[in-house]
Design a protein around this motif. Structure first.
Motif, PDB file in Angstrom:
ATOM      1  N   ASN A   1       3.437   0.590   2.971  1.00  0.00           N
ATOM      2  CA  ASN A   1       3.043  -0.448   3.921  1.00  0.00           C
ATOM      3  C   ASN A   1       3.321  -1.790   3.252  1.00  0.00           C
ATOM      4  O   ASN A   1       2.634  -2.182   2.310  1.00  0.00           O
ATOM      5  CB  ASN A   1       1.548  -0.297   4.269  1.00  0.00           C
ATOM      6  N   LEU A   2       4.350  -2.497   3.732  1.00  0.00           N
ATOM      7  CA  LEU A   2       4.780  -3.741   3.083  1.00  0.00           C
ATOM      8  C   LEU A   2       3.921  -4.928   3.486  1.00  0.00           C
ATOM      9  O   LEU A   2       4.016  -5.996   2.887  1.00  0.00           O
ATOM     10  CB  LEU A   2       6.252  -4.017   3.418  1.00  0.00           C
ATOM     11  N   LEU A   3       3.115  -4.760   4.525  1.00  0.00           N
ATOM     12  CA  LEU A   3       2.218  -5.844   4.976  1.00  0.00           C
ATOM     13  C   LEU A   3       0.796  -5.289   5.094  1.00  0.00           C
ATOM     14  O   LEU A   3       0.252  -5.176   6.194  1.00  0.00           O
ATOM     15  CB  LEU A   3       2.688  -6.379   6.341  1.00  0.00           C
ATOM     16  N   PRO A   4       0.188  -4.942   3.955  1.00  0.00           N
ATOM     17  CA  PRO A   4      -1.094  -4.228   4.032  1.00  0.00           C
ATOM     18  C   PRO A   4      -2.237  -5.043   4.649  1.00  0.00           C
ATOM     19  O   PRO A   4      -3.206  -4.469   5.126  1.00  0.00           O
ATOM     20  CB  PRO A   4      -1.396  -3.853   2.580  1.00  0.00           C
TER      21      PRO A   4
ATOM     22  N   LEU B   1       0.877  -1.165   0.000  1.00  0.00           N
ATOM     23  CA  LEU B   1       0.000   0.000   0.000  1.00  0.00           C
ATOM     24  C   LEU B   1       0.918   1.219   0.000  1.00  0.00           C
ATOM     25  O   LEU B   1       1.639   1.454   0.960  1.00  0.00           O
ATOM     26  CB  LEU B   1      -0.887  -0.019   1.249  1.00  0.00           C
ATOM     27  N   ALA B   2       0.893   1.963  -1.100  1.00  0.00           N
ATOM     28  CA  ALA B   2       1.744   3.155  -1.192  1.00  0.00           C
ATOM     29  C   ALA B   2       0.883   4.374  -0.941  1.00  0.00           C
ATOM     30  O   ALA B   2      -0.226   4.474  -1.481  1.00  0.00           O
ATOM     31  CB  ALA B   2       2.379   3.234  -2.574  1.00  0.00           C
ATOM     32  N   SER B   3       1.366   5.293  -0.116  1.00  0.00           N
ATOM     33  CA  SER B   3       0.570   6.497   0.121  1.00  0.00           C
ATOM     34  C   SER B   3       1.450   7.739   0.119  1.00  0.00           C
ATOM     35  O   SER B   3       2.644   7.685   0.421  1.00  0.00           O
ATOM     36  CB  SER B   3      -0.230   6.383   1.420  1.00  0.00           C
ATOM     37  N   CYS B   4       0.808   8.832  -0.249  1.00  0.00           N
ATOM     38  CA  CYS B   4       1.529  10.094  -0.389  1.00  0.00           C
ATOM     39  C   CYS B   4       0.513  11.192  -0.680  1.00  0.00           C
ATOM     40  O   CYS B   4      -0.443  10.962  -1.431  1.00  0.00           O
ATOM     41  CB  CYS B   4       2.501   9.944  -1.569  1.00  0.00           C
ATOM     42  N   GLY B   5       0.701  12.340  -0.099  1.00  0.00           N
ATOM     43  CA  GLY B   5      -0.155  13.482  -0.409  1.00  0.00           C
ATOM     44  C   GLY B   5      -1.639  13.203  -0.205  1.00  0.00           C
ATOM     45  O   GLY B   5      -2.479  13.703  -0.960  1.00  0.00           O
TER      46      GLY B   5
ATOM     47  N   LEU C   1       7.886  -1.804   8.850  1.00  0.00           N
ATOM     48  CA  LEU C   1       7.217  -2.669   7.864  1.00  0.00           C
ATOM     49  C   LEU C   1       5.882  -2.072   7.445  1.00  0.00           C
ATOM     50  O   LEU C   1       5.446  -2.196   6.310  1.00  0.00           O
ATOM     51  CB  LEU C   1       6.982  -4.067   8.462  1.00  0.00           C
ATOM     52  N   GLN C   2       5.240  -1.434   8.401  1.00  0.00           N
ATOM     53  CA  GLN C   2       3.910  -0.877   8.135  1.00  0.00           C
ATOM     54  C   GLN C   2       3.998   0.519   7.520  1.00  0.00           C
ATOM     55  O   GLN C   2       3.073   0.970   6.855  1.00  0.00           O
ATOM     56  CB  GLN C   2       3.100  -0.837   9.436  1.00  0.00           C
ATOM     57  N   CYS C   3       5.100   1.183   7.754  1.00  0.00           N
ATOM     58  CA  CYS C   3       5.248   2.532   7.188  1.00  0.00           C
ATOM     59  C   CYS C   3       6.725   2.772   6.879  1.00  0.00           C
ATOM     60  O   CYS C   3       7.433   3.424   7.635  1.00  0.00           O
ATOM     61  CB  CYS C   3       4.699   3.571   8.165  1.00  0.00           C
ATOM     62  N   TRP C   4       7.153   2.196   5.758  1.00  0.00           N
ATOM     63  CA  TRP C   4       8.538   2.353   5.307  1.00  0.00           C
ATOM     64  C   TRP C   4       8.584   3.649   4.510  1.00  0.00           C
ATOM     65  O   TRP C   4       7.942   3.755   3.469  1.00  0.00           O
ATOM     66  CB  TRP C   4       8.920   1.145   4.461  1.00  0.00           C
ATOM     67  N   GLN C   5       9.284   4.627   5.055  1.00  0.00           N
ATOM     68  CA  GLN C   5       9.299   5.954   4.421  1.00  0.00           C
ATOM     69  C   GLN C   5      10.511   6.103   3.520  1.00  0.00           C
ATOM     70  O   GLN C   5      11.635   5.898   3.960  1.00  0.00           O
ATOM     71  CB  GLN C   5       9.376   7.038   5.493  1.00  0.00           C
ATOM     72  N   ILE C   6      10.246   6.469   2.288  1.00  0.00           N
ATOM     73  CA  ILE C   6      11.344   6.734   1.362  1.00  0.00           C
ATOM     74  C   ILE C   6      11.107   8.109   0.743  1.00  0.00           C
ATOM     75  O   ILE C   6       9.999   8.392   0.273  1.00  0.00           O
ATOM     76  CB  ILE C   6      11.382   5.671   0.244  1.00  0.00           C
TER      77      ILE C   6
END
Ligand SMILES: Cc1cc2nc3c(=O)[nH]c(=O)nc-3n(C[C@H](O)[C@H](O)[C@H](O)COP(=O)(O)OP(=O)(O)OC[C@H]3O[C@@H](n4cnc5c(N)ncnc54)[C@H](O)[C@@H]3O)c2cc1C
Length: 389
Positions: free
Chosen positions: A254-257, A214-218, A316-321
């Protein structure tokens, strides 16, 4: 000087569709396309199969300074309308996923559909026709390499800036400026993101593996595959969030959605196995191993401290890049921003301060998410203008 009722600059999805609708009303429509052929972007779209619409399309699937602007046009020409047209032409299609409709055969079938409809509606198409200048007197006068044309209505359907090698130009924006119309700043969208060199080097072992995340942004979130590449981040979920990304912002992954990471680790806290083995049951093993090499201490779950467990679960739940940038217009599927919707009528696409001048398709500040929405906007905005131009 050749006189027409409607001149459409740009023979892409929106321009051709508008010409068909105008022609059907008995208007003498002329499409001016500077490339050697029309619909070049359609031809390569959807991996050659053209994701021509999305059955779930609504204004919520579009980015615009005015999120309500697209509603009117989308309601008057719906995905079901385009599907009916596709069926009338005997084109076989299928839903791939998430409402995305693709041709079974080739994107060329959609171009042939548009050309057949243009032919029926007596639309004239001139390819290899570069527009040099537009002037406005009592009519629009369009100077091209193939002579001068005049018309009461001028429709700008020149698309965005993406993929310049296919003929994208900024002509539509220039024309908007010429008529003092405001433009929302443009930026590449639906585009892979690049990483700072140090991050890229660190993530090199993750390269090439895709992962459901699950990718999130903005404020937007998308559940689809992500892919670490040797240039940065890609995959459908990344392309989706790229349209919402602003320079300097992190992207959260989120790598484990479907799983609560903390529970997952705590359930196996007494185990001698390492985190990578546990994660390998929930994500590609290679990704789990490479990710743990980067972030997990080299010890068994039993040896991890509570603090380490909490930190790993959170990551794992919120890997920020934080990306360095995007791969730019060369790789962007679309251009976000464009002619400001506040300048246009949402019913007709006509510039409210310049009667007779219309903007449709991607040149307008309405940008669809990935999945057939951009073509639906091209059809719907082309249809809207085609009823009035
Ligand atoms: C690789 C790729 C794949 C895509 N796949 C999909 C997909 O599967 N589904 C989807 O919904 N969307 C997809 N898109 C997005 C979609 O193609 C565009 O949003 C859509 O084509 C926009 O339609 P348009 O008519 O506004 O612009 P375009 O289709 O870009 O057409 C604009 C036309 O104007 C012409 N033009 C430009 N400047 C001038 C000028 N000065 N004079 C004359 N002519 C000019 C161009 O040559 C072009 O033919 C994809 C985009 C790319 C790049």
């Amino acid at each position: 000087m050749i006189e027409k009722d409607v001149i459409i600059i740009g023979g892409g999805a929106a321009g051709l569709f508008c010409a068909i609708e105008a022609g059907r009303r008995g208007r003498r429509a002329l499409v001016l396309e500077h490339a050697g052929q029309v619909g070049k972007k359609i031809a390569i779209s959807g991996g050659g199969r053209c994701n021509f619409t999305n059955v779930n399309a609504s204004a919520a699937n579009f980015i615009s300074a005015n999120p309500h602007f697209a509603k009117s046009a989308l309601a008057r020409y719906t995905p079901a309308d385009f599907v009916a047209l596709v069926e009338r032409h005997g084109i076989a299609y299928h839903e791939k996923k998430l409402g995305q409709l693709f041709c079974d055969g080739s994107a060329r079938q959609i171009i042939n559909l548009l050309l057949a409809e243009c032919n029926d509606a007596r639309v004239e198409i001139r390819c290899g026709c570069r527009v040099r200048r537009v002037e406005r007197g009592d009519k629009f006068r369009v100077e091209t390499e193939q002579g001068s044309f005049a018309s009461a209505s001028l429709v700008v359907a020149t698309g965005g800036l993406s993929i310049p090698q296919l003929g994208a130009t900024d002509f539509g924006y220039q024309l908007a400026r010429q008529f003092n119309l405001r433009i929302e700043p443009t930026r590449p969208a639906l585009v892979p993101l690049t990483l700072p060199a140090a991050t890229q080097a660190r993530l090199s072992e993750l390269s090439g593996v895709s992962l459901d995340a699950l990718a999130s942004c903005g404020g937007a979130a998308f559940r689809e595959n992500i892919l670490v590449t040797h240039r940065g981040l890609s995959g459908p979920a990344i392309l989706q969030v790229s349209s919402y990304w602003q320079q300097g912002e992190p992207v959260n992954l989120n790598l484990l959605p479907d799983t609560d990471a903390l529970t997952l680790i705590l359930e196996r806290q007494d185990s001698e196995s390492e985190l990578a083995n546990v994660l390998g049951r929930h994500m590609p093993r290679r990704f789990a191993q490479a990710w743990c090499k980067l972030y997990a201490p080299p010890k068994s779950l039993r040896q991890l401290t509570e603090r380490e467990i909490a930190a790993l679960a959170a990551k794992l739940q919120c890997w920020q890049i934080t990306p360095a940038g995007t791969e730019g217009y060369k790789k962007a599927e679309v251009t976000a921003g464009g002619v400001a919707t506040s300048e246009l009528s949402s019913r007709t696409m006509e510039a409210t301060r310049v009667p007779g001048l219309y903007f449709i398709g991607e040149v307008v500040d309405v940008t669809g998410q990935l999945g057939g929405y951009n073509f639906q906007w091209a059809w719907a905005s082309g249809y809207a203008a085609g009823q009035f131009a």
